[in-house]
Write a protein that holds these residues in place. Structure first.
Motif, PDB file in Angstrom:
ATOM      1  N   MET A   1     -36.054   6.882  -9.093  1.00 28.78           N
ATOM      2  CA  MET A   1     -35.187   7.970  -9.906  1.00 28.78           C
ATOM      3  C   MET A   1     -34.359   7.318 -10.934  1.00 28.78           C
ATOM      4  SD  MET A   1     -32.918  11.026  -8.425  1.00 28.78           S
ATOM      5  CE  MET A   1     -34.037  11.594  -7.224  1.00 28.78           C
ATOM      6  N   GLU A   2     -34.332   8.073 -12.145  1.00 28.60           N
ATOM      7  CA  GLU A   2     -33.660   7.275 -13.138  1.00 28.60           C
ATOM      8  C   GLU A   2     -32.074   7.502 -12.668  1.00 28.60           C
ATOM      9  OE1 GLU A   2     -32.834   7.316 -18.042  1.00 28.60           O
ATOM     10  OE2 GLU A   2     -34.481   8.649 -17.110  1.00 28.60           O
ATOM     11  N   GLN A   3     -31.138   6.637 -12.971  1.00 32.25           N
ATOM     12  CA  GLN A   3     -29.822   6.729 -12.649  1.00 32.25           C
ATOM     13  C   GLN A   3     -29.242   7.748 -13.685  1.00 32.25           C
ATOM     14  OE1 GLN A   3     -27.635   4.945 -10.156  1.00 32.25           O
ATOM     15  NE2 GLN A   3     -26.828   6.938 -11.043  1.00 32.25           N
ATOM     16  N   ALA A 118     -23.918   9.873  -9.459  1.00 25.23           N
ATOM     17  CA  ALA A 118     -23.979   9.346 -10.737  1.00 25.23           C
ATOM     18  C   ALA A 118     -23.045   7.991 -11.039  1.00 25.23           C
ATOM     19  CB  ALA A 118     -23.463  10.626 -11.793  1.00 25.23           C
ATOM     20  N   VAL A 119     -23.390   7.154 -12.050  1.00 21.32           N
ATOM     21  CA  VAL A 119     -22.616   6.167 -12.512  1.00 21.32           C
ATOM     22  C   VAL A 119     -21.488   6.665 -13.512  1.00 21.32           C
ATOM     23  CG1 VAL A 119     -22.278   4.175 -13.758  1.00 21.32           C
ATOM     24  CG2 VAL A 119     -24.134   4.402 -11.906  1.00 21.32           C
ATOM     25  N   VAL A 120     -20.227   6.458 -13.401  1.00 23.91           N
ATOM     26  CA  VAL A 120     -19.247   6.775 -14.168  1.00 23.91           C
ATOM     27  C   VAL A 120     -18.729   5.744 -14.978  1.00 23.91           C
ATOM     28  CG1 VAL A 120     -16.829   7.876 -14.342  1.00 23.91           C
ATOM     29  CG2 VAL A 120     -18.470   8.643 -12.215  1.00 23.91           C
ATOM     30  N   TRP A 121     -18.666   6.291 -16.255  1.00 22.41           N
ATOM     31  CA  TRP A 121     -18.065   5.314 -17.414  1.00 22.41           C
ATOM     32  C   TRP A 121     -16.791   5.791 -17.793  1.00 22.41           C
ATOM     33  CZ3 TRP A 121     -20.880   0.772 -19.277  1.00 22.41           C
ATOM     34  CH2 TRP A 121     -22.155   0.490 -18.582  1.00 22.41           C
ATOM     35  N   LYS A 122     -15.798   5.087 -17.224  1.00 21.32           N
ATOM     36  CA  LYS A 122     -14.552   5.574 -17.809  1.00 21.32           C
ATOM     37  C   LYS A 122     -14.101   4.770 -19.055  1.00 21.32           C
ATOM     38  CE  LYS A 122     -10.978   3.455 -17.692  1.00 21.32           C
ATOM     39  NZ  LYS A 122     -10.228   3.440 -19.124  1.00 21.32           N
ATOM     40  N   CYS A 123     -13.813   5.423 -20.010  1.00 19.62           N
ATOM     41  CA  CYS A 123     -13.412   4.964 -21.379  1.00 19.62           C
ATOM     42  C   CYS A 123     -12.069   5.781 -21.924  1.00 19.62           C
ATOM     43  CB  CYS A 123     -14.606   5.224 -22.455  1.00 19.62           C
ATOM     44  SG  CYS A 123     -14.590   4.394 -23.995  1.00 19.62           S
ATOM     45  N   THR A 124     -11.371   4.841 -22.441  1.00 19.43           N
ATOM     46  CA  THR A 124     -10.138   5.215 -23.152  1.00 19.43           C
ATOM     47  C   THR A 124     -10.475   6.077 -24.420  1.00 19.43           C
ATOM     48  OG1 THR A 124      -8.747   3.326 -22.425  1.00 19.43           O
ATOM     49  CG2 THR A 124      -8.060   4.632 -24.594  1.00 19.43           C
ATOM     50  N   GLY A 125     -10.140   7.399 -24.127  1.00 22.46           N
ATOM     51  CA  GLY A 125     -10.788   8.597 -25.123  1.00 22.46           C
ATOM     52  C   GLY A 125     -10.495   8.278 -26.669  1.00 22.46           C
ATOM     53  N   ARG A 126      -9.630   7.654 -27.190  1.00 18.98           N
ATOM     54  CA  ARG A 126      -9.469   7.442 -28.627  1.00 18.98           C
ATOM     55  C   ARG A 126     -10.344   6.323 -29.154  1.00 18.98           C
ATOM     56  NH1 ARG A 126      -5.516   5.783 -30.871  1.00 18.98           N
ATOM     57  NH2 ARG A 126      -4.733   4.144 -29.458  1.00 18.98           N
ATOM     58  N   LEU A 135     -24.914  -0.668 -23.426  1.00 17.05           N
ATOM     59  CA  LEU A 135     -23.999  -1.337 -22.227  1.00 17.05           C
ATOM     60  C   LEU A 135     -24.719  -0.583 -21.383  1.00 17.05           C
ATOM     61  CD1 LEU A 135     -20.499  -1.786 -24.101  1.00 17.05           C
ATOM     62  CD2 LEU A 135     -21.612  -3.281 -22.690  1.00 17.05           C
ATOM     63  N   VAL A 136     -24.770   0.700 -21.655  1.00 15.38           N
ATOM     64  CA  VAL A 136     -25.124   1.671 -20.234  1.00 15.38           C
ATOM     65  C   VAL A 136     -26.797   1.135 -19.875  1.00 15.38           C
ATOM     66  CG1 VAL A 136     -25.712   4.144 -19.716  1.00 15.38           C
ATOM     67  CG2 VAL A 136     -23.844   3.548 -21.205  1.00 15.38           C
ATOM     68  N   ARG A 137     -27.527   0.975 -20.829  1.00 15.05           N
ATOM     69  CA  ARG A 137     -28.661   0.644 -20.528  1.00 15.05           C
ATOM     70  C   ARG A 137     -28.739  -0.840 -19.871  1.00 15.05           C
ATOM     71  NH1 ARG A 137     -31.344   4.714 -22.111  1.00 15.05           N
ATOM     72  NH2 ARG A 137     -31.115   5.872 -23.963  1.00 15.05           N
ATOM     73  N   GLY A 138     -27.922  -1.547 -20.243  1.00 10.96           N
ATOM     74  CA  GLY A 138     -27.982  -2.836 -19.570  1.00 10.96           C
ATOM     75  C   GLY A 138     -27.284  -3.080 -18.287  1.00 10.96           C
ATOM     76  N   ARG A 139     -26.675  -1.911 -17.769  1.00 13.56           N
ATOM     77  CA  ARG A 139     -26.082  -2.060 -16.244  1.00 13.56           C
ATOM     78  C   ARG A 139     -26.501  -2.613 -15.407  1.00 13.56           C
ATOM     79  NH1 ARG A 139     -23.677   0.066 -11.820  1.00 13.56           N
ATOM     80  NH2 ARG A 139     -21.491   0.712 -12.071  1.00 13.56           N
ATOM     81  N   PRO A 140     -26.026  -3.597 -14.517  1.00 13.63           N
ATOM     82  CA  PRO A 140     -26.543  -4.082 -13.368  1.00 13.63           C
ATOM     83  C   PRO A 140     -26.444  -3.008 -12.193  1.00 13.63           C
ATOM     84  CG  PRO A 140     -24.699  -5.274 -13.914  1.00 13.63           C
ATOM     85  CD  PRO A 140     -24.978  -4.324 -14.876  1.00 13.63           C
ATOM     86  N   PRO A 141     -26.945  -3.245 -11.227  1.00 14.11           N
ATOM     87  CA  PRO A 141     -26.903  -2.143 -10.083  1.00 14.11           C
ATOM     88  C   PRO A 141     -25.534  -2.487  -9.098  1.00 14.11           C
ATOM     89  CG  PRO A 141     -28.783  -3.513  -9.427  1.00 14.11           C
ATOM     90  CD  PRO A 141     -28.233  -3.825 -10.924  1.00 14.11           C
ATOM     91  N   TYR A 163     -18.343   2.636 -12.809  1.00  9.45           N
ATOM     92  CA  TYR A 163     -18.380   2.534 -11.229  1.00  9.45           C
ATOM     93  C   TYR A 163     -19.190   3.823 -10.455  1.00  9.45           C
ATOM     94  CZ  TYR A 163     -14.597   6.084 -11.886  1.00  9.45           C
ATOM     95  OH  TYR A 163     -13.955   7.342 -12.387  1.00  9.45           O
ATOM     96  N   THR A 164     -19.464   3.393  -9.433  1.00 10.09           N
ATOM     97  CA  THR A 164     -20.383   4.229  -8.610  1.00 10.09           C
ATOM     98  C   THR A 164     -19.243   4.935  -7.614  1.00 10.09           C
ATOM     99  OG1 THR A 164     -20.681   2.616  -6.891  1.00 10.09           O
ATOM    100  CG2 THR A 164     -22.301   2.737  -8.474  1.00 10.09           C
ATOM    101  N   ALA A 165     -19.686   6.135  -6.930  1.00 14.05           N
ATOM    102  CA  ALA A 165     -18.864   6.365  -5.925  1.00 14.05           C
ATOM    103  C   ALA A 165     -17.978   5.776  -4.919  1.00 14.05           C
ATOM    104  CB  ALA A 165     -19.621   7.816  -4.919  1.00 14.05           C
TER     105      ALA A 165
END
Length: 252
Positions: A1-3, A118-126, A135-141, A163-165
């Protein structure tokens, strides 16, 4: 299943007075920054992100942002979480407030609760991270994907991490309490340095990848001096990109 991947954008539209090293304090200017970033990220829904959570901690008006996602036709995939979270001394710093906001979003966002796998990508919103799709597509597990640096001093960059849960529960939940810039009386420590120390010392059962496989390319207005910034033209970032290829052990 795709992440599945969820983008968590953290925001403070109206900063509290007296925050250290913060010159960009005008709420209208900051709101415009968040709108610019949201305009960039919204088209990535369905490509590399399944949903966006915009979390704001000054309980400010976000109607302009809601109007944009509605007009863009993605309102069903963007959630806004806002609360009054600036109830701490300004001397604690921005990192304290941002990671307290992360905890609030993780506990109160319907999207984040319902999609705990799901994998969460926390990014400073500005910040616009121009190559975030790469970066998302190259993320290691791994449980925590972050970017440590050793030069000019040891730190972990916090404008973006993923991060993951499991990674959240074991490495991030409640960490804001340890990210006070004034944690040691009379000594100012940045949140990036403090977070690096915490992660380096972590012995809990969680996997960590300490370097991004691609160098993030940022476009933003710097918060500490109001200057425009673009990574693509910064000699230091170019050097970092080269070092990642020819000297990957050199964390600069």
């Amino acid at each position: 299943m795709e992440q599945k991947n969820i983008l968590l954008l953290t925001a403070t539209i109206t900063p509290m007075p007296g925050l250290p090293s913060l010159a960009r304090v005008d709420p209208k200017a900051r709101l415009d920054d968040y709108l610019t970033a949201l305009r960039f990220y919204a088209p990535l829904l369905g490509r590399c992100f399944d949903a966006i959570v915009f979390a704001e901690n000054s309980n400010s008006d976000v109607q302009a942002l809601k109007d944009h996602v509605r007009q863009a036709g993605v309102a069903d995939r963007v959630e806004f979480v806002s609360f009054d979270g600036l109830d701490f001394p300004a001397s604690h710093g921005r990192g304290y407030g941002e990671f307290k906001l992360v905890d609030h979003a993780m506990a109160h966002s319907a999207i984040l609760r319902e999609r705990s796998d799901a994998v969460v990508w926390k990014c400073t919103g500005r910040y616009v991270v121009e190559n975030i799709e790469q970066l998302v597509r190259g993320r290691p597990p791994v449980d925590l994907y972050c970017h440590k640096r050793d030069y000019p001093y040891r730190l972990c960059e916090l404008f973006m991490l993923s991060y993951t849960a499991k990674g959240y529960d074991r490495l991030i939940r409640g960490v804001y309490r340890q990210l006070c810039n004034d944690v040691v009386p009379g000594v100012h420590s940045t949140e990036e340095v403090l977070f690096r120390t915490i992660i380096d010392a972590a012995t809990r059962d969680a996997t960590v990848c300490p370097r991004f496989r691609s160098t993030p390319l940022i476009r933003a207005i710097r918060g500490w001096n109001n200057a425009s910034y673009r990574s693509r033209t910064d000699p230091r970032i170019i050097l970092r990109q080269v070092a990642n290829v020819i000297a990957p052990w050199l964390w600069i």
